[in-house]
Design a protein around this motif. Structure first.
Motif, PDB file in Angstrom:
ATOM      1  N   ASN A 224     -50.500  58.578 -37.150  1.00 41.30           N
ATOM      2  CA  ASN A 224     -49.852  59.252 -36.952  1.00 41.30           C
ATOM      3  C   ASN A 224     -50.712  61.040 -37.453  1.00 41.30           C
ATOM      4  O   ASN A 224     -51.197  60.879 -38.358  1.00 41.30           O
ATOM      5  N   ALA A 225     -49.897  62.240 -37.002  1.00 39.05           N
ATOM      6  CA  ALA A 225     -50.442  63.493 -37.405  1.00 39.05           C
ATOM      7  C   ALA A 225     -48.618  64.120 -37.526  1.00 39.05           C
ATOM      8  O   ALA A 225     -47.450  64.163 -37.002  1.00 39.05           O
ATOM      9  N   PHE A 226     -48.843  65.482 -38.717  1.00 37.38           N
ATOM     10  CA  PHE A 226     -47.909  66.405 -38.760  1.00 37.38           C
ATOM     11  C   PHE A 226     -47.783  67.826 -38.980  1.00 37.38           C
ATOM     12  O   PHE A 226     -49.347  67.645 -39.650  1.00 37.38           O
ATOM     13  N   LYS A 227     -47.261  68.630 -38.394  1.00 38.80           N
ATOM     14  CA  LYS A 227     -47.889  70.029 -39.567  1.00 38.80           C
ATOM     15  C   LYS A 227     -47.435  70.040 -40.506  1.00 38.80           C
ATOM     16  O   LYS A 227     -46.357  69.793 -40.713  1.00 38.80           O
ATOM     17  N   GLN A 228     -47.633  71.477 -40.717  1.00 40.98           N
ATOM     18  CA  GLN A 228     -47.450  71.197 -42.301  1.00 40.98           C
ATOM     19  C   GLN A 228     -46.037  71.726 -42.039  1.00 40.98           C
ATOM     20  O   GLN A 228     -44.926  72.043 -43.167  1.00 40.98           O
ATOM     21  N   ASN A 229     -45.000  72.223 -41.150  1.00 38.75           N
ATOM     22  CA  ASN A 229     -43.336  72.424 -41.110  1.00 38.75           C
ATOM     23  C   ASN A 229     -42.626  71.305 -40.626  1.00 38.75           C
ATOM     24  O   ASN A 229     -41.694  71.338 -41.192  1.00 38.75           O
ATOM     25  N   GLY A 230     -43.492  69.742 -40.556  1.00 30.39           N
ATOM     26  CA  GLY A 230     -43.258  68.776 -40.777  1.00 30.39           C
ATOM     27  C   GLY A 230     -42.885  67.763 -39.252  1.00 30.39           C
ATOM     28  O   GLY A 230     -42.735  66.778 -38.915  1.00 30.39           O
ATOM     29  N   ASN A 251     -56.139  76.451 -36.181  1.00 33.54           N
ATOM     30  CA  ASN A 251     -55.479  77.589 -38.168  1.00 33.54           C
ATOM     31  C   ASN A 251     -54.232  76.836 -38.614  1.00 33.54           C
ATOM     32  O   ASN A 251     -53.543  77.750 -39.585  1.00 33.54           O
ATOM     33  N   ASP A 252     -53.343  75.938 -38.348  1.00 32.38           N
ATOM     34  CA  ASP A 252     -52.541  74.908 -39.015  1.00 32.38           C
ATOM     35  C   ASP A 252     -52.970  73.743 -39.487  1.00 32.38           C
ATOM     36  O   ASP A 252     -53.320  72.833 -38.788  1.00 32.38           O
ATOM     37  N   LEU A 253     -52.190  74.018 -40.734  1.00 32.01           N
ATOM     38  CA  LEU A 253     -53.043  72.567 -41.853  1.00 32.01           C
ATOM     39  C   LEU A 253     -51.853  71.800 -41.242  1.00 32.01           C
ATOM     40  O   LEU A 253     -50.481  71.358 -40.890  1.00 32.01           O
ATOM     41  N   ILE A 254     -52.810  69.996 -41.368  1.00 27.74           N
ATOM     42  CA  ILE A 254     -52.155  69.146 -39.960  1.00 27.74           C
ATOM     43  C   ILE A 254     -52.702  67.664 -41.447  1.00 27.74           C
ATOM     44  O   ILE A 254     -53.791  67.847 -41.490  1.00 27.74           O
ATOM     45  N   ASP A 255     -51.988  67.362 -41.428  1.00 25.66           N
ATOM     46  CA  ASP A 255     -51.594  66.135 -42.140  1.00 25.66           C
ATOM     47  C   ASP A 255     -51.660  64.606 -41.062  1.00 25.66           C
ATOM     48  O   ASP A 255     -50.902  64.574 -40.800  1.00 25.66           O
ATOM     49  N   MET A 256     -52.861  63.959 -41.513  1.00 28.03           N
ATOM     50  CA  MET A 256     -52.403  62.694 -40.636  1.00 28.03           C
ATOM     51  C   MET A 256     -53.506  62.038 -41.381  1.00 28.03           C
ATOM     52  O   MET A 256     -54.217  61.484 -42.176  1.00 28.03           O
ATOM     53  N   ASN A 257     -53.272  60.197 -40.799  1.00 24.00           N
ATOM     54  CA  ASN A 257     -53.584  59.261 -41.149  1.00 24.00           C
ATOM     55  C   ASN A 257     -54.397  58.247 -40.586  1.00 24.00           C
ATOM     56  O   ASN A 257     -54.006  58.214 -38.756  1.00 24.00           O
ATOM     57  N   VAL A 258     -55.650  57.944 -40.661  1.00 21.20           N
ATOM     58  CA  VAL A 258     -56.245  57.441 -39.228  1.00 21.20           C
ATOM     59  C   VAL A 258     -56.888  56.134 -40.084  1.00 21.20           C
ATOM     60  O   VAL A 258     -57.018  56.350 -40.945  1.00 21.20           O
ATOM     61  N   SER A 259     -57.638  55.730 -38.896  1.00 18.62           N
ATOM     62  CA  SER A 259     -58.449  54.328 -39.357  1.00 18.62           C
ATOM     63  C   SER A 259     -60.218  54.563 -39.321  1.00 18.62           C
ATOM     64  O   SER A 259     -60.852  54.965 -37.983  1.00 18.62           O
ATOM     65  N   ILE A 260     -60.551  54.265 -40.435  1.00 16.84           N
ATOM     66  CA  ILE A 260     -61.840  54.595 -40.453  1.00 16.84           C
ATOM     67  C   ILE A 260     -62.390  53.021 -40.930  1.00 16.84           C
ATOM     68  O   ILE A 260     -62.131  53.167 -42.649  1.00 16.84           O
ATOM     69  N   LYS A 261     -62.743  52.201 -40.664  1.00 16.29           N
ATOM     70  CA  LYS A 261     -63.417  51.728 -40.344  1.00 16.29           C
ATOM     71  C   LYS A 261     -62.877  49.868 -41.446  1.00 16.29           C
ATOM     72  O   LYS A 261     -62.614  49.817 -42.192  1.00 16.29           O
ATOM     73  N   ASN A 262     -61.463  50.415 -40.521  1.00 21.80           N
ATOM     74  CA  ASN A 262     -60.274  49.244 -40.586  1.00 21.80           C
ATOM     75  C   ASN A 262     -59.649  49.325 -41.471  1.00 21.80           C
ATOM     76  O   ASN A 262     -58.745  49.199 -42.172  1.00 21.80           O
ATOM     77  N   LYS A 263     -59.664  50.687 -41.931  1.00 25.17           N
ATOM     78  CA  LYS A 263     -58.964  51.058 -43.992  1.00 25.17           C
ATOM     79  C   LYS A 263     -58.135  52.647 -43.057  1.00 25.17           C
ATOM     80  O   LYS A 263     -58.772  53.375 -42.742  1.00 25.17           O
TER      81      LYS A 263
END
Length: 276
Positions: A224-230, A251-263
């Motif tokens: 999932n990924a979210f912009k600064q405004n949610g 140039n917008d702050l993005i907050d995301m959860n990713v899988s790196i080496k199954n973590k």
């Protein structure tokens, strides 16, 4: 910076009385002799900061020119190899860093109060004479066969050095990072050469915080990924980061959860056109 402020700060740091007192405190000098802590520090700064210095004898030449003395190489070398000289220069460097610390680091925003300290880790490569290539191998064998890297951990909150060390330039930078236990409750800032998916996963579990540049993440899955405004930027599937990049606002702050080496790892950053 105002010229008078600059001059006054230099006088404060390079004061003859203060440096000679410091030399006694760190046991570099026990009695006043021909080679003083003040003259040694000034000579090292002049010789190593003003030109390309290859041989130790060049530092001695600068020392004799500054002091008007005729110190021979052997007694001068005996002073250079003292472990206390390293301690003396470390304390001088701490004072310089503390004196010139950016006022912006005197933060007042509540978001930064959660961190006990803010640390920054980085390294600088220094080329050596090629005859030392077997002892200090460089990363670039053709252009720079012998080199060292100075690693430093700076405490931006306190304005001082936490740790400093020297390794051959070919050694891994990541080995010089602080341990997870040391970083509990602290914020670590580092360049992309220090990035490691397993490291940040363990750091997160240990209660540490990090802001690291990263490379080679375009193929990771984004849950999932979210912009600064949610606003959410991903749908029901988990696209690869390279697939999502064209949709990310510039140039917008993005907050995301990713899988790196199954973590599962949290990645926060700004994405510009050149990164697509």
């Amino acid at each position: 910076m105002n010229a008078n402020i600059f001059i006054n700060k230099l006088k404060s740091i390079l004061s003859e009385k203060k440096l000679n007192r410091l030399g006694k405190q760190v046991a570099f000098t026990k009695r006043e002799r021909n080679i003083t802590a003040f003259h040694m520090v000034v000579s090292l700064v002049a010789a190593l900061g003003d030109k390309k210095t290859i041989y130790l004898s060049e530092i001695l030449r600068v020392y004799n020119q500054l002091t008007g003395q005729s110190i021979k190489y052997k007694p001068f070398h005996n002073q250079l190899v003292k472990p206390e000289l390293a301690e003396l220069m470390r304390e001088v460097t701490n004072r310089v860093f503390n004196c010139w610390i950016n006022d912006a680091l005197k933060y007042t925003k509540k978001d930064l109060f959660k961190f006990e300290n803010i640390l920054i880790q980085d390294g600088s490569s220094i080329m050596l004479h090629r005859s030392l290539k077997d002892v200090f191998p460089g990363r670039f064998s053709n252009t720079c066969p012998a080199a060292i890297e100075l690693h430093a951990t700076l405490n931006l909150t306190q304005g001082c050095f936490e740790k400093a060390g020297i390794t051959p330039d070919s050694y891994s930078e990541r080995e010089e990072l602080p341990t997870f236990k040391e970083l509990k409750g602290q914020l670590l800032l580092a360049d992309r050469g220090y990035y490691s998916g397993s490291y940040i996963h363990e750091l997160d579990k240990a209660g540490g915080f990090y802001v690291l540049r990263a490379k080679g993440l375009k193929a990771v899955r984004v849950h999932n990924a979210f912009k600064q405004n949610g606003q959410e930027l991903t749908g029901s599937h988990s696209p690869k980061l390279c697939e999502l990049l064209p949709e990310l606002p510039k140039n917008d702050l993005i907050d995301m959860n990713v899988s790196i080496k199954n973590k599962l790892t949290r990645v926060v950053g700004y994405w510009s056109k050149k990164e697509k």
